[in-house]
Design a protein around this motif. Structure first.
Motif, PDB file in Angstrom:
ATOM      1  N   THR A   1       0.848  -1.191   0.000  1.00  0.00           N
ATOM      2  CA  THR A   1       0.000   0.000   0.000  1.00  0.00           C
ATOM      3  C   THR A   1       0.878   1.234   0.000  1.00  0.00           C
ATOM      4  N   PRO A   2       0.532   2.251  -0.791  1.00  0.00           N
ATOM      5  CA  PRO A   2       1.391   3.423  -0.906  1.00  0.00           C
ATOM      6  C   PRO A   2       1.445   4.254   0.355  1.00  0.00           C
ATOM      7  N   ASP A   3       0.451   4.179   1.191  1.00  0.00           N
ATOM      8  CA  ASP A   3       0.426   5.045   2.377  1.00  0.00           C
ATOM      9  C   ASP A   3       0.854   4.308   3.646  1.00  0.00           C
ATOM     10  N   HIS A   4       1.370   3.095   3.516  1.00  0.00           N
ATOM     11  CA  HIS A   4       1.861   2.308   4.651  1.00  0.00           C
ATOM     12  C   HIS A   4       0.752   1.947   5.631  1.00  0.00           C
ATOM     13  N   ALA A   5      -0.490   2.132   5.253  1.00  0.00           N
ATOM     14  CA  ALA A   5      -1.575   2.013   6.232  1.00  0.00           C
ATOM     15  C   ALA A   5      -1.738   0.609   6.767  1.00  0.00           C
ATOM     16  N   GLN A   6      -1.390  -0.405   5.953  1.00  0.00           N
ATOM     17  CA  GLN A   6      -1.628  -1.773   6.384  1.00  0.00           C
ATOM     18  C   GLN A   6      -0.367  -2.460   6.897  1.00  0.00           C
ATOM     19  N   VAL A   7       0.735  -1.702   7.013  1.00  0.00           N
ATOM     20  CA  VAL A   7       1.970  -2.269   7.530  1.00  0.00           C
ATOM     21  C   VAL A   7       1.896  -2.326   9.048  1.00  0.00           C
ATOM     22  N   LYS A   8       2.283  -3.454   9.631  1.00  0.00           N
ATOM     23  CA  LYS A   8       2.260  -3.613  11.071  1.00  0.00           C
ATOM     24  C   LYS A   8       3.649  -3.988  11.572  1.00  0.00           C
ATOM     25  N   LEU A   9       3.863  -3.752  12.877  1.00  0.00           N
ATOM     26  CA  LEU A   9       5.111  -4.163  13.490  1.00  0.00           C
ATOM     27  C   LEU A   9       5.266  -5.678  13.361  1.00  0.00           C
ATOM     28  N   ASN A  10       6.508  -6.102  13.184  1.00  0.00           N
ATOM     29  CA  ASN A  10       6.793  -7.506  12.935  1.00  0.00           C
ATOM     30  C   ASN A  10       6.915  -8.268  14.261  1.00  0.00           C
ATOM     31  N   ARG A  11       6.007  -9.210  14.509  1.00  0.00           N
ATOM     32  CA  ARG A  11       5.972  -9.930  15.792  1.00  0.00           C
ATOM     33  C   ARG A  11       6.947 -11.111  15.739  1.00  0.00           C
ATOM     34  N   THR A  12       8.211 -10.854  16.064  1.00  0.00           N
ATOM     35  CA  THR A  12       9.255 -11.873  15.926  1.00  0.00           C
ATOM     36  C   THR A  12      10.013 -12.148  17.218  1.00  0.00           C
ATOM     37  N   ILE A  13       9.739 -11.412  18.288  1.00  0.00           N
ATOM     38  CA  ILE A  13      10.556 -11.525  19.500  1.00  0.00           C
ATOM     39  C   ILE A  13      10.001 -12.610  20.419  1.00  0.00           C
TER      40      ILE A  13
ATOM     41  N   PRO B   1       7.737  -0.036   5.037  1.00  0.00           N
ATOM     42  CA  PRO B   1       6.966  -1.162   4.509  1.00  0.00           C
ATOM     43  C   PRO B   1       7.774  -2.447   4.354  1.00  0.00           C
ATOM     44  N   LYS B   2       9.094  -2.334   4.225  1.00  0.00           N
ATOM     45  CA  LYS B   2       9.935  -3.523   4.079  1.00  0.00           C
ATOM     46  C   LYS B   2      10.458  -4.000   5.423  1.00  0.00           C
ATOM     47  N   ARG B   3      10.955  -3.068   6.235  1.00  0.00           N
ATOM     48  CA  ARG B   3      11.583  -3.433   7.503  1.00  0.00           C
ATOM     49  C   ARG B   3      10.577  -3.629   8.625  1.00  0.00           C
ATOM     50  N   GLN B   4       9.391  -3.064   8.469  1.00  0.00           N
ATOM     51  CA  GLN B   4       8.346  -3.131   9.495  1.00  0.00           C
ATOM     52  C   GLN B   4       8.829  -2.549  10.823  1.00  0.00           C
ATOM     53  N   THR B   5       9.580  -1.477  10.732  1.00  0.00           N
ATOM     54  CA  THR B   5      10.053  -0.746  11.905  1.00  0.00           C
ATOM     55  C   THR B   5       9.620   0.708  11.768  1.00  0.00           C
ATOM     56  N   PRO B   6       9.486   1.431  12.879  1.00  0.00           N
ATOM     57  CA  PRO B   6       9.101   2.847  12.801  1.00  0.00           C
ATOM     58  C   PRO B   6      10.091   3.620  11.941  1.00  0.00           C
ATOM     59  N   LEU B   7       9.604   4.253  10.905  1.00  0.00           N
ATOM     60  CA  LEU B   7      10.473   4.907   9.929  1.00  0.00           C
ATOM     61  C   LEU B   7      10.915   6.290  10.406  1.00  0.00           C
ATOM     62  N   TYR B   8       9.967   7.223  10.445  1.00  0.00           N
ATOM     63  CA  TYR B   8      10.314   8.599  10.810  1.00  0.00           C
ATOM     64  C   TYR B   8      10.672   8.718  12.293  1.00  0.00           C
ATOM     65  N   ALA B   9      10.030   7.917  13.140  1.00  0.00           N
ATOM     66  CA  ALA B   9      10.291   7.998  14.576  1.00  0.00           C
ATOM     67  C   ALA B   9      11.743   7.633  14.895  1.00  0.00           C
ATOM     68  N   THR B  10      12.278   6.610  14.221  1.00  0.00           N
ATOM     69  CA  THR B  10      13.653   6.174  14.491  1.00  0.00           C
ATOM     70  C   THR B  10      14.650   7.269  14.144  1.00  0.00           C
ATOM     71  N   TRP B  11      14.496   7.862  12.967  1.00  0.00           N
ATOM     72  CA  TRP B  11      15.464   8.876  12.546  1.00  0.00           C
ATOM     73  C   TRP B  11      15.237  10.199  13.260  1.00  0.00           C
ATOM     74  N   PHE B  12      14.016  10.468  13.687  1.00  0.00           N
ATOM     75  CA  PHE B  12      13.764  11.653  14.517  1.00  0.00           C
ATOM     76  C   PHE B  12      14.510  11.535  15.840  1.00  0.00           C
ATOM     77  N   VAL B  13      14.410  10.355  16.463  1.00  0.00           N
ATOM     78  CA  VAL B  13      15.102  10.124  17.732  1.00  0.00           C
ATOM     79  C   VAL B  13      16.612  10.271  17.546  1.00  0.00           C
ATOM     80  N   ALA B  14      17.143   9.704  16.468  1.00  0.00           N
ATOM     81  CA  ALA B  14      18.583   9.792  16.213  1.00  0.00           C
ATOM     82  C   ALA B  14      19.019  11.233  16.002  1.00  0.00           C
ATOM     83  N   GLY B  15      18.252  11.970  15.201  1.00  0.00           N
ATOM     84  CA  GLY B  15      18.605  13.361  14.930  1.00  0.00           C
ATOM     85  C   GLY B  15      18.576  14.223  16.174  1.00  0.00           C
ATOM     86  N   LEU B  16      17.547  14.058  17.001  1.00  0.00           N
ATOM     87  CA  LEU B  16      17.447  14.858  18.215  1.00  0.00           C
ATOM     88  C   LEU B  16      18.546  14.479  19.204  1.00  0.00           C
TER      89      LEU B  16
END
Length: 407
Positions: free
Chosen positions: A3-15, A321-336
């Motif tokens: 989906t182009p808007d990432h709406a149906q992407v969910k966190l990957n339950r692997t832990i 959509p590929k990594r199933q990890t928070p995209l903008y949140a991760t790099w926002f945290v790193a930048g700040l």
């Protein structure tokens, strides 16, 4: 079909449960024990192990509240979710932002400390070192949660291995049971209750990190059972490791020597083994790297969870959509984190993190009490209602005590 808007992407339950325990132990047993043991011995003397035990009990009270709440509400965003449901969106937003700020500030402080260690090996500018290490670890966090947790688990094994080696080498000194008992006796000769209490407050912050486990709930298998188990196992293992190291410390090396050391565990290793402590110092630096990684992972999940609860802007809830990890949140945290590390004096901010955590713990415990009083609340939370109130009183009391010291 993507989906182009990432709406149906969910966190990957692997832990799995073992991986989650490794994550929890890794975020809890980190740079703190490598740096704090000297200061605690300097304050509490031979009763330093007692200070760790008291701190573990204090952390354990809130740990039980987290365990009960996470079994009913296994969602990313942990504390913000609990307080949002128990007290409303305003306090949920305050708590979530507080936890995120604490993670970012502590990551910046640890990155600067790592730069100091690294410069002993290779002299490079501090801004370059901190930027590279933060961006590298953010890249691991973005690449995948499984990879992040496995990386953290590998470093955790190294950290715990070093502590166990020190404990094993100094175990012979623990054969003096009278000395061990006196270390745990608050009424022992020369014991200073005020000093022990002050040391326990410092030791308490070496236990901070177990609460990050709840923010991995949506990436954990069977979270209703595994998240509470991981919290409690993490706290028990942490108490055991800290107690062992502290007991070895007070029975193996002169207290004033350890208190004055800039690398206390490296000096302790030298005392119990007769060998150079450079390797332990290197492991301490690696432990700092682990601390940054798990905080970046946690903070990005907190922002993601808050976005799902509509407590922060929605773009923080966008997943790769590929990594199933928070995209903008991760790099926002790193930048700040980089911005803070390079632009601000962090000493006072780092001190403020302790107050923020106690404030968060108070509200989480209070939310358990509030939820336990509602008829529609699951029976489990109603049974533990008064535990939540007890935790509130303890954490709020400690926070008040810290505030009084500043007056």
């Amino acid at each position: 079909m993507r989906t182009p808007d990432h709406a149906q992407v969910k966190l990957n339950r692997t832990i799995s449960l073992p991986m989650l325990i490794f994550y929890g132990v890794g975020v809890t047993i980190g740079a703190g024990i490598f740096a704090l043991i000297g200061e605690l011995v300097g304050l509490a003397g031979h009763q330093a192990p007692l200070a760790f035990l008291l701190a573990g009990i204090i952390a354990g009270v809130t740990g039980v509240s987290y365990a009960k709440l996470s079994s009913i509400y296994p969602r990313a965003g942990g504390e913000a979710v609990y307080v949002n449901i128990g007290m409303g969106p305003f306090w949920g937003r305050v708590v979530g932002l507080g936890v995120t700020a604490t993670a970012i500030i502590s990551s910046a402080v640890v990155a600067l400390a790592f730069a100091g260690y690294f410069q002993q090996l290779l002299h490079l500018p501090t801004p370059l070192i901190t930027s590279i290490v933060i961006l590298t670890l953010a890249g691991i966090a973005w690449f995948g949660v499984r990879e992040s947790v496995l990386f953290a688990a590998a470093i955790t094994l190294l950290e715990i291995g070093a502590l166990i080696v020190i404990g094993s080498l100094g175990a012979a000194n623990l054969m003096d049971m009278n000395a061990v008992v006196q270390s745990l006796n608050p009424l022992a000769e020369n014991a200073d209750l005020i000093a022990i209490t002050s040391a326990a407050m410092i030791a308490f912050f070496a236990f901070i990190g177990f609460e990050d486990i709840v923010n991995m709930a949506e990436e954990t298998k069977d979270p209703e059972k595994n998240v509470p188990r991981a919290i409690l196992v993490t706290l028990v293992l942490t108490i055991i490791v800290y107690m062992l190291v502290a007991l070895v410390a007070v029975t193996s090396i002169e207290q004033h020597t350890l208190a004055a050391s800039r690398a206390p565990l490296a000096d302790l290793y030298t005392a119990v083994s007769g060998r150079d402590g450079a390797l332990i110092a290197l492991i301490a630096a690696i432990a700092m790297v682990n601390g940054i990684l798990v905080q970046v992972v946690m903070a990005s999940r907190m922002l993601y969870g808050m976005a799902q609860e509509k407590l922060v802007p929605g773009f923080f809830g966008v997943l790769d959509p590929k990594r199933q990890t928070p995209l903008y949140a991760t790099w926002f945290v790193a930048g700040l984190t980089i911005l803070l590390a390079l632009s601000f004096p962090l000493v006072h901010l780092a001190q403020a993190t302790s107050a923020i955590i106690l404030f968060v713990f108070s509200l989480v415990n209070f939310s358990l009490w509030r939820l336990g009083g509602r008829t529609e609340t699951p029976t489990l939370l109603r049974k533990w209602r008064w535990w939540g109130l007890s935790g509130t009183v303890i954490c709020a009391g400690l926070l008040l005590g810290e505030a009084i010291k500043l007056i």
